[in-house]
Design a protein around this motif. Sequence first.
Motif, PDB file in Angstrom:
ATOM      1  N   TYR A  95       1.085  -1.173  -0.069  1.00  0.00           N
ATOM      2  CA  TYR A  95       0.412  -0.251  -0.191  1.00  0.00           C
ATOM      3  C   TYR A  95       0.614   1.210  -0.270  1.00  0.00           C
ATOM      4  O   TYR A  95       0.808   1.667   0.323  1.00  0.00           O
ATOM      5  N   ALA A  96       2.377   0.983  -0.119  1.00  0.00           N
ATOM      6  CA  ALA A  96       3.012   2.088   0.158  1.00  0.00           C
ATOM      7  C   ALA A  96       3.428   3.260  -1.162  1.00  0.00           C
ATOM      8  O   ALA A  96       4.176   2.153  -1.704  1.00  0.00           O
ATOM      9  N   GLN A  97       3.385   4.401  -1.277  1.00  0.00           N
ATOM     10  CA  GLN A  97       3.533   4.927  -2.354  1.00  0.00           C
ATOM     11  C   GLN A  97       3.927   6.667  -1.540  1.00  0.00           C
ATOM     12  O   GLN A  97       3.553   7.450  -0.431  1.00  0.00           O
ATOM     13  N   GLY A  98       5.289   7.000  -2.115  1.00  0.00           N
ATOM     14  CA  GLY A  98       4.957   8.231  -1.780  1.00  0.00           C
ATOM     15  C   GLY A  98       6.298   8.787  -1.080  1.00  0.00           C
ATOM     16  O   GLY A  98       6.582   8.046  -0.573  1.00  0.00           O
ATOM     17  N   CYS A  99       5.883   9.958   0.040  1.00  0.00           N
ATOM     18  CA  CYS A  99       6.572  10.095   0.876  1.00  0.00           C
ATOM     19  C   CYS A  99       6.540   9.650   2.111  1.00  0.00           C
ATOM     20  O   CYS A  99       7.130  10.499   3.130  1.00  0.00           O
ATOM     21  N   ARG A 100       5.295   9.184   2.434  1.00  0.00           N
ATOM     22  CA  ARG A 100       4.987   9.142   4.129  1.00  0.00           C
ATOM     23  C   ARG A 100       5.293   7.468   4.264  1.00  0.00           C
ATOM     24  O   ARG A 100       4.603   6.302   3.648  1.00  0.00           O
ATOM     25  N   ALA A 101       6.024   7.062   5.212  1.00  0.00           N
ATOM     26  CA  ALA A 101       6.255   6.155   5.613  1.00  0.00           C
ATOM     27  C   ALA A 101       5.042   4.947   6.009  1.00  0.00           C
ATOM     28  O   ALA A 101       3.926   5.788   6.479  1.00  0.00           O
ATOM     29  N   THR A 102       4.895   3.484   5.914  1.00  0.00           N
ATOM     30  CA  THR A 102       3.638   2.911   6.680  1.00  0.00           C
ATOM     31  C   THR A 102       3.950   2.407   8.366  1.00  0.00           C
ATOM     32  O   THR A 102       2.712   2.672   8.523  1.00  0.00           O
ATOM     33  N   ASP A 103       5.070   2.924   8.383  1.00  0.00           N
ATOM     34  CA  ASP A 103       5.331   2.955  10.355  1.00  0.00           C
ATOM     35  C   ASP A 103       4.647   2.010  10.833  1.00  0.00           C
ATOM     36  O   ASP A 103       4.457   2.136  12.156  1.00  0.00           O
ATOM     37  N   TRP A 104       4.407   0.521  10.606  1.00  0.00           N
ATOM     38  CA  TRP A 104       3.903  -0.358  11.187  1.00  0.00           C
ATOM     39  C   TRP A 104       2.131  -0.111  11.408  1.00  0.00           C
ATOM     40  O   TRP A 104       1.282  -0.191  12.655  1.00  0.00           O
ATOM     41  N   SER A 105       1.447   0.213  10.336  1.00  0.00           N
ATOM     42  CA  SER A 105      -0.283   0.709  10.155  1.00  0.00           C
ATOM     43  C   SER A 105      -0.783   0.021  11.141  1.00  0.00           C
ATOM     44  O   SER A 105      -1.305   0.176  11.938  1.00  0.00           O
ATOM     45  N   ALA A 106      -1.125  -1.466  10.922  1.00  0.00           N
ATOM     46  CA  ALA A 106      -2.044  -2.357  11.664  1.00  0.00           C
ATOM     47  C   ALA A 106      -1.821  -2.020  12.849  1.00  0.00           C
ATOM     48  O   ALA A 106      -2.282  -2.407  14.035  1.00  0.00           O
ATOM     49  N   HIS A 107       0.062  -1.912  13.426  1.00  0.00           N
ATOM     50  CA  HIS A 107      -0.069  -2.024  15.083  1.00  0.00           C
ATOM     51  C   HIS A 107      -0.519  -1.042  15.249  1.00  0.00           C
ATOM     52  O   HIS A 107      -1.332  -0.497  16.461  1.00  0.00           O
ATOM     53  N   ARG A 108      -0.439   0.502  15.093  1.00  0.00           N
ATOM     54  CA  ARG A 108      -0.961   1.815  15.240  1.00  0.00           C
ATOM     55  C   ARG A 108      -2.180   2.070  15.477  1.00  0.00           C
ATOM     56  O   ARG A 108      -2.548   2.141  16.752  1.00  0.00           O
ATOM     57  N   VAL A 109      -2.940   0.880  13.935  1.00  0.00           N
ATOM     58  CA  VAL A 109      -4.212   1.970  13.702  1.00  0.00           C
ATOM     59  C   VAL A 109      -5.076   1.160  14.616  1.00  0.00           C
ATOM     60  O   VAL A 109      -5.799   1.455  15.258  1.00  0.00           O
ATOM     61  N   ARG A 110      -4.584  -0.319  15.126  1.00  0.00           N
ATOM     62  CA  ARG A 110      -4.713  -0.838  16.297  1.00  0.00           C
ATOM     63  C   ARG A 110      -5.852  -0.160  17.443  1.00  0.00           C
ATOM     64  O   ARG A 110      -6.636  -0.705  17.821  1.00  0.00           O
ATOM     65  N   ARG A 111      -5.110   0.297  17.929  1.00  0.00           N
ATOM     66  CA  ARG A 111      -5.298   1.428  19.549  1.00  0.00           C
ATOM     67  C   ARG A 111      -6.375   2.037  18.927  1.00  0.00           C
ATOM     68  O   ARG A 111      -6.885   2.669  20.185  1.00  0.00           O
ATOM     69  N   GLU A 112      -7.036   2.011  18.445  1.00  0.00           N
ATOM     70  CA  GLU A 112      -8.418   3.027  17.960  1.00  0.00           C
ATOM     71  C   GLU A 112     -10.115   2.363  17.777  1.00  0.00           C
ATOM     72  O   GLU A 112     -10.896   2.368  18.274  1.00  0.00           O
ATOM     73  N   PHE A 113      -9.071   0.903  18.381  1.00  0.00           N
ATOM     74  CA  PHE A 113     -10.233  -0.005  18.813  1.00  0.00           C
ATOM     75  C   PHE A 113     -10.139  -1.193  20.081  1.00  0.00           C
ATOM     76  O   PHE A 113      -9.805  -2.080  19.757  1.00  0.00           O
ATOM     77  N   PRO A 114     -10.459  -0.799  20.355  1.00  0.00           N
ATOM     78  CA  PRO A 114     -10.194  -1.026  21.973  1.00  0.00           C
ATOM     79  C   PRO A 114     -11.057  -2.607  22.669  1.00  0.00           C
ATOM     80  O   PRO A 114     -10.133  -3.756  23.254  1.00  0.00           O
ATOM     81  N   ALA A 115     -11.770  -3.209  21.291  1.00  0.00           N
ATOM     82  CA  ALA A 115     -12.064  -3.994  21.459  1.00  0.00           C
ATOM     83  C   ALA A 115     -10.855  -5.390  20.967  1.00  0.00           C
ATOM     84  O   ALA A 115     -11.634  -6.531  21.529  1.00  0.00           O
ATOM     85  N   PHE A 116     -10.437  -5.068  20.526  1.00  0.00           N
ATOM     86  CA  PHE A 116      -9.109  -6.425  21.032  1.00  0.00           C
ATOM     87  C   PHE A 116      -8.159  -6.124  21.077  1.00  0.00           C
ATOM     88  O   PHE A 116      -7.353  -6.904  21.850  1.00  0.00           O
ATOM     89  N   ASP A 117      -8.177  -5.876  22.596  1.00  0.00           N
ATOM     90  CA  ASP A 117      -7.429  -5.343  23.535  1.00  0.00           C
ATOM     91  C   ASP A 117      -7.848  -6.658  24.763  1.00  0.00           C
ATOM     92  O   ASP A 117      -8.637  -6.696  24.844  1.00  0.00           O
ATOM     93  N   ALA A 118      -6.335  -7.735  24.309  1.00  0.00           N
ATOM     94  CA  ALA A 118      -6.825  -9.599  25.201  1.00  0.00           C
ATOM     95  C   ALA A 118      -6.907  -9.246  26.743  1.00  0.00           C
ATOM     96  O   ALA A 118      -7.666  -9.503  27.408  1.00  0.00           O
ATOM     97  N   GLY A 119      -6.582  -7.952  26.694  1.00  0.00           N
ATOM     98  CA  GLY A 119      -6.114  -8.123  28.030  1.00  0.00           C
ATOM     99  C   GLY A 119      -7.304  -6.616  29.327  1.00  0.00           C
ATOM    100  O   GLY A 119      -7.599  -6.615  30.523  1.00  0.00           O
ATOM    101  N   ALA A 120      -8.394  -6.085  28.283  1.00  0.00           N
ATOM    102  CA  ALA A 120      -9.853  -5.637  28.290  1.00  0.00           C
ATOM    103  C   ALA A 120     -10.832  -6.449  29.139  1.00  0.00           C
ATOM    104  O   ALA A 120     -10.180  -7.822  28.681  1.00  0.00           O
ATOM    105  N   GLN A 121     -11.243  -5.772  30.017  1.00  0.00           N
ATOM    106  CA  GLN A 121     -12.617  -7.099  30.232  1.00  0.00           C
ATOM    107  C   GLN A 121     -13.756  -6.616  28.930  1.00  0.00           C
ATOM    108  O   GLN A 121     -13.169  -6.148  27.916  1.00  0.00           O
ATOM    109  N   GLY A 122     -14.200  -7.629  28.574  1.00  0.00           N
ATOM    110  CA  GLY A 122     -14.830  -8.442  27.891  1.00  0.00           C
ATOM    111  C   GLY A 122     -14.822  -9.677  26.720  1.00  0.00           C
ATOM    112  O   GLY A 122     -13.430  -9.990  27.511  1.00  0.00           O
ATOM    113  N   PRO A 123     -15.660  -9.680  26.069  1.00  0.00           N
ATOM    114  CA  PRO A 123     -14.985 -11.170  25.112  1.00  0.00           C
ATOM    115  C   PRO A 123     -14.240 -10.543  24.452  1.00  0.00           C
ATOM    116  O   PRO A 123     -13.811 -10.035  23.272  1.00  0.00           O
TER     117      PRO A 123
END
Length: 433
Positions: A297-325
Amino acid sequence: MSAHSPLSYRHGDLVCTDHSLDVPLDHDAPGGPRIEVFAREVTAAGREHEDLPRLLWLQGGPGGRAERPNAAGAWLRRALDDYRVVLLDQRGTGRSTPADRTTLARFGEDSAAAAGYLAHFRADSIVRDAELLRRRLQGDEPWSVLGQSFGGFATLTYLGLAPEGIAQAYITGGLPTLTGHADDVYRAAYARVLAHNERFFARYPADQRIADAVAAHLAEHDVRMPTGERLTVRRFQTLGIMFGTSAKFDSLHYLLETAFTQGVKGPALTDTFLRGVDAAVSFAERPLYAALHEPIYAQGCRATDWSAHRVRREFPAFDAGAQGPLRFTGEMVYPWQFDEDPALVPLREAAGHLAARADWPALYDLDRLAANTVPVVAAVYQDDMYVDREQSLATAAAVRGLRTWVTPTYAHDGVRADRAVLDRLIAMAREAG
């Protein structure tokens, strides 16, 4: 470019011809290092001497070898009604010169050089390999192209880089954003993966308890897979990659039902379960998939910088250490996988260089696509977990003459599951012609 003599043989009711040729690692530096690219041409027995047009199959991935004739999806039999099919092992995969922990070891501690090498394994290089193969097989005559998933991405690169090589293009589940950053891709993908989690647990409600119990057990115990590496909760979560295809959606259920047995010290995970997990989460057979998943997906002058890892923080449902399923992730690739997967550990530093790179060349010629004259038809799967429907439709609108078929009937592997998918696309192309 040098070529090797083709070898032909029978495989049941198919006739296969193997082709290989040497190509430049860097097509912009043809005098530099060279690698080998392999392709298998398949024809229905009894038609091998007919003057049939060729269809190039571009596999999904990145980093996936072409399907083998004995395990090809339903699309192949439909394609053989009209074409000679060329199954290209994209550079770095299958019988093409491999790019993995064994071959990359020659770079030693020079991870920057290894990253520079891997940077030549994206769609633009694959397309230029295909063009050399096309000219080797049929001169200036164009061929048709069928691109599945990442193969569809490569097809759009092909339409911008060498449209004269394509007579018509079929794309299935493979219309990417042309201008969006990896962050945009993964932000949309996480939402879709959550929806697939809901679908899965609605179908198998008892599996939520099992998944939660497995996660709790892994958090409390040092559990080793049969291969010796530890299975962590976050790696267990990556089993959600199975949600995206009809062939594997239910497989997670049947894997989870084997999870526990009664051990000497209490509940323990079975070897059957751990072996099944390893088969699903290991990148031993597809290391390029992990190393190049964000660079595609990389084009131009902006690095991906481990995009999936960074963006995951916006979705706390995937935090296995949190309360919830517990919620499973999808096909996202994370930097910690290069610490936990033995097949990826030797590629860790090189992958870091790729994630930090900020001078990637463009993959799509927007002006050429806007002026496209090649007939292009595409199946867009309405609930595709891997490729976003709205991004796909925006791309379709940017390619002159591209016709879409939006369908809720199939998952991402529709073209493999049912020959009717390719049949529909071929009919659409004929109508347009």
